[in-house]
Design a protein around this motif. Structure first.
Motif, mmCIF file in Angstrom:
data_model
loop_
_atom_site.group_PDB
_atom_site.id
_atom_site.type_symbol
_atom_site.label_atom_id
_atom_site.label_comp_id
_atom_site.label_asym_id
_atom_site.label_seq_id
_atom_site.Cartn_x
_atom_site.Cartn_y
_atom_site.Cartn_z
ATOM 1 N N ALA A 154 -10.254 -22.739 -36.329
ATOM 2 C CA ALA A 154 -10.901 -23.815 -35.697
ATOM 3 C C ALA A 154 -10.221 -24.949 -35.060
ATOM 4 O O ALA A 154 -10.694 -25.261 -33.784
ATOM 5 C CB ALA A 154 -11.771 -24.454 -36.980
ATOM 6 N N LYS A 187 -15.009 -23.774 -28.616
ATOM 7 C CA LYS A 187 -15.280 -22.410 -29.011
ATOM 8 C C LYS A 187 -13.792 -21.768 -29.586
ATOM 9 O O LYS A 187 -12.782 -22.127 -28.945
ATOM 10 C CB LYS A 187 -15.308 -21.468 -28.001
ATOM 11 N N PRO A 188 -13.719 -21.946 -30.759
ATOM 12 C CA PRO A 188 -12.370 -21.333 -31.681
ATOM 13 C C PRO A 188 -12.312 -19.767 -31.048
ATOM 14 O O PRO A 188 -13.075 -19.117 -31.021
ATOM 15 C CB PRO A 188 -12.750 -21.334 -33.341
ATOM 16 N N ALA A 243 -9.691 -24.296 -30.901
ATOM 17 C CA ALA A 243 -10.824 -24.206 -30.390
ATOM 18 C C ALA A 243 -10.500 -24.911 -28.997
ATOM 19 O O ALA A 243 -9.782 -25.909 -28.612
ATOM 20 C CB ALA A 243 -11.913 -24.946 -30.974
#
Length: 131
Positions: A108, A115-116, A111
């Motif tokens: 995470a 968007k990870p 990201a």
């Protein structure tokens, strides 16, 4: 086995600073038969996370979708990395063992535009040196 003087068994302050400035690295891997592959990886400077002095996290960004590096790592975890910083004549080399992660807790923070990455490579550092 002892390491040559310039090679360290972990990441020091200088190595961490170099990684934070680096927008580009080259990742070498090999399959179970020893057939090698070299893959470029890049993003904004600091795209590779230093989790601690022995661990790197490289996000897997969309690419050619051939999955050669990931397939190699499943068969043979040994990898070699070279980090580059534009305008510098030195580079940072890192050897270690990689494993694939899909742990969203780890991914995470990497990201991009919210968007990870779907996966990443966790590299256990065994050698690091500026070259």
């Amino acid at each position: 086995m002892s390491l040559p003087r310039e090679r360290l068994p972990s990441l020091d302050t200088h190595h961490r600073a170099f990684i934070a400035l680096s927008p580009f690295l080259v990742l070498a891997s090999a399959d179970a038969q020893g057939m090698t592959d070299v893959s470029p990886r890049g993003d904004l400077p600091g795209f590779v996370a230093v989790l601690d002095e022995h661990t790197l996290l490289i996000p897997d960004r969309p690419g050619n979708k051939k999955l050669v590096t990931l397939s190699n790592i499943v068969e043979n975890p040994h990898v070699a990395l070279i980090f580059f910083v534009p305008g510098r004549v030195d580079s940072l080399r890192v050897n270690g063992q990689a494993q694939i992660t899909t742990d969203l807790t780890l991914l995470a923070p990497l990201a991009v535009q919210g968007k990870p990455p779907k996966s990443g490579l966790v590299v256990a550092v065994t050698q690091a040196w500026l070259h």
